[in-house]
Enzyme design. Structure first.
Site, PDB file in Angstrom:
ATOM      1  N   GLN A 143       0.774  -1.268   0.010  1.00 52.91           N
ATOM      2  CA  GLN A 143       0.073   0.016   0.149  1.00 52.91           C
ATOM      3  C   GLN A 143       1.029   1.409  -0.275  1.00 52.91           C
ATOM      4  O   GLN A 143       0.329   2.275  -0.278  1.00 52.91           O
ATOM      5  CB  GLN A 143      -0.897   0.057   1.287  1.00 52.91           C
ATOM      6  CG  GLN A 143      -0.295   0.143   2.434  1.00 52.91           C
ATOM      7  CD  GLN A 143      -1.266   0.112   3.790  1.00 52.91           C
ATOM      8  OE1 GLN A 143      -1.567  -1.100   4.215  1.00 52.91           O
ATOM      9  NE2 GLN A 143      -1.484   1.153   4.064  1.00 52.91           N
ATOM     10  N   CYS A 149      -5.313   0.816   3.749  1.00 55.38           N
ATOM     11  CA  CYS A 149      -5.395  -0.798   4.364  1.00 55.38           C
ATOM     12  C   CYS A 149      -6.718  -1.360   4.050  1.00 55.38           C
ATOM     13  O   CYS A 149      -6.785  -2.548   3.676  1.00 55.38           O
ATOM     14  CB  CYS A 149      -5.008  -0.822   5.757  1.00 55.38           C
ATOM     15  SG  CYS A 149      -5.914   0.104   6.880  1.00 55.38           S
ATOM     16  N   HIS A 286      -6.192  -0.877  11.568  1.00 58.06           N
ATOM     17  CA  HIS A 286      -5.498  -1.404  10.456  1.00 58.06           C
ATOM     18  C   HIS A 286      -6.531  -2.580   9.831  1.00 58.06           C
ATOM     19  O   HIS A 286      -6.918  -3.401  10.728  1.00 58.06           O
ATOM     20  CB  HIS A 286      -4.131  -2.101  10.881  1.00 58.06           C
ATOM     21  CG  HIS A 286      -3.276  -2.484   9.550  1.00 58.06           C
ATOM     22  ND1 HIS A 286      -3.135  -1.876   8.415  1.00 58.06           N
ATOM     23  CD2 HIS A 286      -2.517  -3.699   9.272  1.00 58.06           C
ATOM     24  CE1 HIS A 286      -2.523  -2.325   7.463  1.00 58.06           C
ATOM     25  NE2 HIS A 286      -1.974  -3.611   7.942  1.00 58.06           N
ATOM     26  N   ASN A 307      -0.946  -9.308   5.005  1.00 53.59           N
ATOM     27  CA  ASN A 307      -0.857  -7.802   5.115  1.00 53.59           C
ATOM     28  C   ASN A 307      -0.580  -7.228   3.648  1.00 53.59           C
ATOM     29  O   ASN A 307      -0.294  -7.843   2.807  1.00 53.59           O
ATOM     30  CB  ASN A 307       0.425  -7.533   6.117  1.00 53.59           C
ATOM     31  CG  ASN A 307       0.215  -6.268   6.726  1.00 53.59           C
ATOM     32  OD1 ASN A 307      -0.585  -5.271   6.540  1.00 53.59           O
ATOM     33  ND2 ASN A 307       1.020  -5.909   7.625  1.00 53.59           N
TER      34      ASN A 307
END
Ligand code: NAG
Length: 343
Positions: A143, A149, A286, A307
């Site tokens: 990102q 996110c 997040h 992630n």
């Protein structure tokens, strides 16, 4: 004679002290020099450039503090996980959090949660699952310095259900969400919610591919033409009943699931490997995606989490987070606001 002896004694002491100090000074500056070299190597590795010598000096000091913290942590015994000197090593924890994490969950006073849970009656769940092995997880994305996110999390869950329902793997566009999903809570790089991203995908009747609407990492103008091309669609979304890792397991046993976590700690910033059992709160900031679960070699149950910080962070971009903790909210609050799209 006495005076002379005394003099000898003093001069010896002084000499010894000087020698001792000398060694100290030399070893300290050597240490700094080698740290400086490490910073330089690190800058080359991650393509970092600083605007002036002052900035470089400031970043060097932060780098040094972080490296010292990471090495002290790794040298201490009894930890299931290790920290690493990754691409975030020249950022203070405050800077790091400000740049990346922009899940809006804790800022919204009333989050409307769905109540139906299609997996409520699931009884048999496998003891482990890894959706990567079923081709339902695209490669790790990055990102960058944009706090979207939420878009990466929602897209990963959508990519998962698309593969599972159609058999076709696909990589979908986060940038479309960043640029076009701006009429509600979601605000591109300034943050958003996965559920609102699902709502946008439903209303837009789908999402374009990553290659047709590529990621830029900054807020942009919505490309209505590309947003009108639908490579994958969803019919709805559901929230996993809150504060139940058992419910979360039923969902993850069936598809990749968006989860919100508190990723603000420095152990999370520098996580490198192992099952993360670290200290963290439940201030959800997040968005990530649970793409499996299992039990490690040493018997620690974990969630396998994708992630969006590139492959240099964690286990090639993934983190294994401890599962089955005593807090109902799950580690870092990962069982508080999980949700998934339906097809
Ligand atoms: C679960 O089982 C109950 C009782 O049989 C039923 O009423 C409910 O509709 C089921 N839920 C789902 C999502 O199938």
């Amino acid at each position: 004679m006495v005076a002379k002896n005394h003099f000898c004694y003093i001069s010896l002491t002084v000499l010894c002290c000087m020698a001792f100090l000398g060694v100290q000074v030399t070893s300290r500056s050597l240490q700094d020099a080698s740290m400086y070299e490490r910073h330089e190597q690190w800058m080359i590795r991650y393509g970092k450039e600083y605007k002036d010598p002052q900035e470089r000096e400031k970043r060097f000091k932060i780098f040094k503090d972080n490296v010292n913290y990471i090495e002290a942590f790794n040298n201490a015994a009894n930890k299931n996980y290790k920290l690493g000197i990754n691409q975030f090593a020249d950022l203070t924890n405050e800077e790091f959090v400000a740049q990346r994490n922009r899940f809006k969950g804790h800022m919204c006073s009333s989050i409307s949660r769905t109540t139906s849970f299609k997996y409520e009656n699931v009884t048999a769940v496998p003891s482990s699952i890894d959706w990567r092995q079923k081709g339902a997880v695209t490669p790790i994305k990055d990102q960058g310095q944009c706090g979207c996110c939420w878009a990466f999390s929602a897209v990963a869950a959508t990519e998962g259900i698309h593969k599972l329902s159609t058999g076709r793997p696909i990589s979908l566009s986060e940038q479309e969400l960043v640029d076009c999903d701006t009429k509600g809570v979601d605000q591109g790089c300034e943050g958003g919610l996965m559920d609102d991203a699902f709502k946008f995908i439903i209303q837009n009747r789908g999402l374009n591919t990553e290659s047709k609407y590529p990621y830029e990492g900054v807020d942009g103008k919505c490309n209505a033409n590309e947003a009108g091309n639908h490579a994958a669609s969803i019919t709805g979304y559901e929230d996993v009943p809150a504060n139940s890792e058992k419910a979360l397991q039923k969902a993850v046993a069936n598809q990749p699931v968006s989860v919100a976590i508190d990723a603000s700690g420095s152990d999370f910033q520098f996580y490198m490997s192992g099952v993360f059992t670290g200290t963290c709160g439940t201030e959800l900031d997040h968005g990530v995606t649970a793409v499996g679960y299992g039990v490690s070699n040493d018997g620690t149950a974990y969630w396998l989490v994708k992630n969006s910080w590139g492959t240099e962070w964690g286990e090639k971009g993934y983190i294994r987070m401890q599962r089955g903790v005593s807090a109902a909210e799950g580690l870092c609050g990962n069982a508080m606001q999980a949700s998934y799209p339906t097809a």
